[in-house]
Write a protein that holds these residues in place. Structure first.
Motif, PDB file in Angstrom:
ATOM      1  N   THR A  19       0.840  -1.203   0.000  1.00 45.13           N
ATOM      2  CA  THR A  19       0.000   0.000   0.000  1.00 45.13           C
ATOM      3  C   THR A  19       0.870   1.244   0.000  1.00 45.13           C
ATOM      4  O   THR A  19       0.597   2.212  -0.734  1.00 45.13           O
ATOM      5  CB  THR A  19      -0.928  -0.005   1.227  1.00 45.13           C
ATOM      6  N   ALA A  23       1.106   4.106  -2.950  1.00 47.68           N
ATOM      7  CA  ALA A  23       0.927   5.510  -2.597  1.00 47.68           C
ATOM      8  C   ALA A  23       2.129   6.344  -3.038  1.00 47.68           C
ATOM      9  O   ALA A  23       1.973   7.424  -3.619  1.00 47.68           O
ATOM     10  CB  ALA A  23       0.711   5.645  -1.090  1.00 47.68           C
ATOM     11  N   VAL A  35      -4.985   7.352   2.219  1.00 52.71           N
ATOM     12  CA  VAL A  35      -5.040   5.952   2.626  1.00 52.71           C
ATOM     13  C   VAL A  35      -6.048   5.832   3.750  1.00 52.71           C
ATOM     14  O   VAL A  35      -6.060   6.626   4.693  1.00 52.71           O
ATOM     15  CB  VAL A  35      -3.656   5.416   3.052  1.00 52.71           C
ATOM     16  N   VAL A  54       2.080   4.101   6.255  1.00 48.31           N
ATOM     17  CA  VAL A  54       2.013   4.485   4.845  1.00 48.31           C
ATOM     18  C   VAL A  54       2.482   5.926   4.668  1.00 48.31           C
ATOM     19  O   VAL A  54       3.266   6.239   3.760  1.00 48.31           O
ATOM     20  CB  VAL A  54       0.590   4.297   4.288  1.00 48.31           C
ATOM     21  N   LEU A 108      -6.619   4.645  -1.270  1.00 42.21           N
ATOM     22  CA  LEU A 108      -6.229   3.260  -1.024  1.00 42.21           C
ATOM     23  C   LEU A 108      -6.873   2.794   0.272  1.00 42.21           C
ATOM     24  O   LEU A 108      -6.643   3.392   1.323  1.00 42.21           O
ATOM     25  CB  LEU A 108      -4.704   3.151  -0.933  1.00 42.21           C
ATOM     26  N   GLU A 110      -6.976  -0.075   2.820  1.00 41.74           N
ATOM     27  CA  GLU A 110      -6.224  -1.269   3.219  1.00 41.74           C
ATOM     28  C   GLU A 110      -7.019  -2.114   4.203  1.00 41.74           C
ATOM     29  O   GLU A 110      -7.389  -1.642   5.281  1.00 41.74           O
ATOM     30  CB  GLU A 110      -4.882  -0.897   3.848  1.00 41.74           C
TER      31      GLU A 110
END
Length: 239
Positions: A19, A23, A35, A54, A108, A110
């Motif tokens: 992830t 990114a 995220v 992240v 994103l 996760e």
């Protein structure tokens, strides 16, 4: 691909690092990135979670949001029940992702562990949130023996729910891959029906943030904002 869910074929296989790499590559390509970690488990109230990791690796321009946190390292539904905290619904995850998508080029999302890990008492999963949005799911898989079965099962679960996927990323490619890992470069896309879109080197999360950001596009294929080639990578690691 404004909203992309990221799910593993299991746990501890490099999902957060993948992830982070997506990114970082998207930021390097000029995209604004957020995220979303719907359910963070196994982390104390004042400890950094996966979303914070992240941001650390991909850069401070990445927006991070976490919806629920549970102290024990368990499936979100189990962790919520044991802690007495409320569970998380697919609608809440979808709403948060849509809010972030209104102001970012890429969101994103996760997941926690695998695709069908339970999030609430009704048995809803990350797949249910993705279905509400019609969003694709990127699959993160390990390299070694056993991955063909889990990757194929995940791909079949996606198709059974009408969910699309851009492909697979190997979450932790070893420095000295064994025969099974090298064979899996060809076998993973064959058995799962999903293209191989990257391989993140083992230990990448220990790089300096600057080093991670510089290297990330080289680990991922063009659909994930990188310049990695499955053909060239497979040729470099013949079985």
């Amino acid at each position: 691909m404004r909203i992309l869910f990221v799910s593993g074929t299991g746990t501890e296989i490099g999902k957060t690092v993948v992830t982070s790499a997506v990114a970082a590559a998207a930021v390097a390509a000029g995209r604004s990135v957020a995220v979303l970690k719907p359910a963070q488990t196994g982390v104390g109230p004042d400890e950094p979670g996966d979303a914070a990791e992240v941001v650390r690796l991909a850069g401070p321009s990445v927006t991070a949001r976490e919806l629920a946190r549970y102290p024990e390292p368990l499936a979100p539904d189990t962790a919520a029940r044991r802690s007495g905290l409320p569970t998380l619904s697919p609608a809440a995850v979808a709403e948060a992702a849509q809010e972030l998508a209104a102001s970012h080029d890429l969101v994103l999302v996760e997941g926690a562990g695998g695709l069908l890990v339970r999030f609430d008492e009704e048995g809803h999963t990350l797949a249910d949130a993705a279905r509400l949005l019609g969003a694709p799911v990127l699959v993160v898989a390990p390299a070694a023996l056993g991955t063909l079965n889990s990757a194929t099962l995940t791909a079949e679960a996606l198709r059974a729910r009408g969910l699309g996927s851009p492909g697979l990323v190997i979450g932790s490619w070893p420095a000295s891959p064994d025969l099974a890992s090298r064979c899996n470069l060809a076998d993973l896309p064959e058995v799962s029906g999903l293209p191989l879109l990257g391989a993140v080197p083992q230990g990448s999360g220990a790089l300096t943030p600057a080093g991670f950001r510089a290297a990330a596009p080289g680990w991922l294929a063009p659909p994930l904002y990188g310049d990695w080639s499955a053909e060239a990578f497979s040729a470099a690691w013949p079985a």
